[in-house]
Scaffold this active site. Structure first.
Site, PDB file in Angstrom:
ATOM      1  N   SER A  49       0.844  -1.184   0.000  1.00 35.18           N
ATOM      2  CA  SER A  49       0.000   0.000   0.000  1.00 35.18           C
ATOM      3  C   SER A  49       0.884   1.239   0.000  1.00 35.18           C
ATOM      4  O   SER A  49       2.066   1.172   0.356  1.00 35.18           O
ATOM      5  CB  SER A  49      -0.910   0.002   1.242  1.00 35.18           C
ATOM      6  N   TYR A  71       4.282   0.005  -3.365  1.00 34.75           N
ATOM      7  CA  TYR A  71       3.993  -1.020  -4.371  1.00 34.75           C
ATOM      8  C   TYR A  71       5.292  -1.582  -4.954  1.00 34.75           C
ATOM      9  O   TYR A  71       5.341  -2.758  -5.339  1.00 34.75           O
ATOM     10  CB  TYR A  71       3.126  -0.421  -5.482  1.00 34.75           C
ATOM     11  N   HIS A  92      -5.034   1.417 -12.209  1.00 35.66           N
ATOM     12  CA  HIS A  92      -4.684   0.088 -12.719  1.00 35.66           C
ATOM     13  C   HIS A  92      -3.505   0.117 -13.686  1.00 35.66           C
ATOM     14  O   HIS A  92      -2.654  -0.769 -13.667  1.00 35.66           O
ATOM     15  CB  HIS A  92      -5.892  -0.556 -13.409  1.00 35.66           C
ATOM     16  N   LYS A 110     -11.548  -5.061 -12.458  1.00 38.78           N
ATOM     17  CA  LYS A 110     -12.250  -4.355 -13.518  1.00 38.78           C
ATOM     18  C   LYS A 110     -12.755  -3.028 -12.968  1.00 38.78           C
ATOM     19  O   LYS A 110     -12.869  -2.878 -11.743  1.00 38.78           O
ATOM     20  CB  LYS A 110     -13.371  -5.222 -14.098  1.00 38.78           C
ATOM     21  N   ASP A 191     -17.297   1.908 -13.158  1.00 40.93           N
ATOM     22  CA  ASP A 191     -17.388   1.221 -11.870  1.00 40.93           C
ATOM     23  C   ASP A 191     -18.504   0.189 -11.847  1.00 40.93           C
ATOM     24  O   ASP A 191     -18.317  -0.921 -11.344  1.00 40.93           O
ATOM     25  CB  ASP A 191     -17.607   2.245 -10.755  1.00 40.93           C
TER      26      ASP A 191
END
Length: 341
Positions: A49, A71, A92, A110, A191
């Site tokens: 994180s 990360y 992403h 997704k 979303d």
């Protein structure tokens, strides 16, 4: 047809065990870790994180061995077999590219990316690197989707004419929330609308024509979107909103029969099949319910990784790209452009 087919989906407990590292310990990462630990032999062994404290809290909740405050540290961990990118879709692209560059196979939540250009770049990177990359559209790997898959392949519906899917949630959000923030690729489409759009793609393939309309929020993202996606003579009719709780159902109607999936259609469900005489059959509900169904995509990914596959035959990267292109065109028609595009 005398009886509905049985789902061919394997028990996730039978999948080979792999070691997961998770990027972004938010709500969906919580659901994923709990499902994997409860219903498979795989383990989440590391979490990364931007906040070391959040990573440590996640690790404590799920019995994860290592917590990283970046990360970069997560993807450098040589003890992980794969990375699950669980952040909002606005992040992403960068995070998946980071993991692929470190040589890690990646399962990406997704919507896969913010737009098709980003998706194309990640797919090219994965292919040139020989790394497994898959969109985490978990519905595709659930048992009831396999029943639908078989009914379509067998021609049990006749010629498919109409696919209908909706996904609406009522959110009472502060104006600064990510779903209302253009800089974070907010709005209903990416979303929530990803679910009915992906379902329509699953049934009909890529659309040949798209007609869309949308209503915008005061912050400049989409509050509600409706679209018709035409493939041949068949119409896919999708709607999504973040302003009301819709039934979130789906159906496929053909010249011989129809299929109905109760809401929320993208979670483990039974399949209701009705022929033209009105005779109805319904499949049995699965043994894994709700968001614990996330384990099926994890198990499928573990099977692919162990077999040395570079992508999923149930959700090929070419289809993931096509879905992103569909959403790009819908956004173009409703006038939704994000600040960094």
């Amino acid at each position: 047809m005398s009886t509905l087919p049985n789902a061919r989906t394997a028990d996730p407990q039978d999948a080979p065990p792999i070691k997961w590292g998770i990027i972004a310990p938010g709500w969906i990462a919580d659901q994923f870790a709990a499902a994997v630990h409860r219903h498979s032999k795989s383990k989440v062994v590391a979490v990364g994180s931007s906040s070391a404290e959040r990573a440590q809290e996640f690790a404590a909740r799920h019995g994860v061995a290592r917590a990283y405050g970046s990360y970069e540290q997560l993807v450098a961990d040589d003890d992980i077999d794969a990375v699950y990118v669980a952040s909002p879709h606005s992040h992403h692209f960068e995070q998946t590219r980071l993991a692929l560059a470190a040589g890690r196979p990646v399962l990406v939540e997704k919507a896969f990316t913010q737009n098709a250009a980003q998706a194309s770049e990640l797919i090219e990177l994965a292919r040139t690197s020989g790394l497994l990359l898959m969109e985490a559209m978990w519905s595709r790997f659930l048992p009831h989707y396999d029943i639908v898959r078989q009914l379509l392949a067998d021609g049990a519906l006749g010629d498919v004419q109409t696919v209908i899917g909706d996904h609406g949630q009522h959110f009472d959000l502060a104006p600064t929330h990510r779903l209302l923030n253009p800089a974070l690729a907010g709005g209903a489409l990416l979303d929530l609308g990803i679910y009915p759009i992906s379902f329509t793609s699953f049934v009909l393939g890529a659309p040949e024509e798209i007609q869309a309309t949308g209503t915008m929020t005061d912050t400049g993202v989409d509050a509600q979107v409706s679209a018709v996606l035409r493939t041949g003579r068949a119409h896919g009719i999708i709607s999504t909103t973040q302003t009301s709780a819709t039934p979130t159902t789906a159906s496929v109607s053909g010249t011989a029969a129809r299929i109905e999936l109760a809401g929320p259609f993208y979670q483990p469900q039974s399949v209701r099949f009705t022929d033209l005489t009105g005779d109805t059959q319904q499949s049995a509900p699965g043994t894994i319910a709700g968001h614990e169904g996330l384990v099926y995509q994890a198990a499928h990914f573990a099977d692919l990784l162990t077999a040395g596959a570079a992508e999923s035959p149930l959700l090929p990267l070419s289809e993931t790209l096509s879905i992103m292109q569909t959403m790009d065109e819908i956004r173009r028609q409703i006038g939704l452009v994000y600040p960094n595009e």
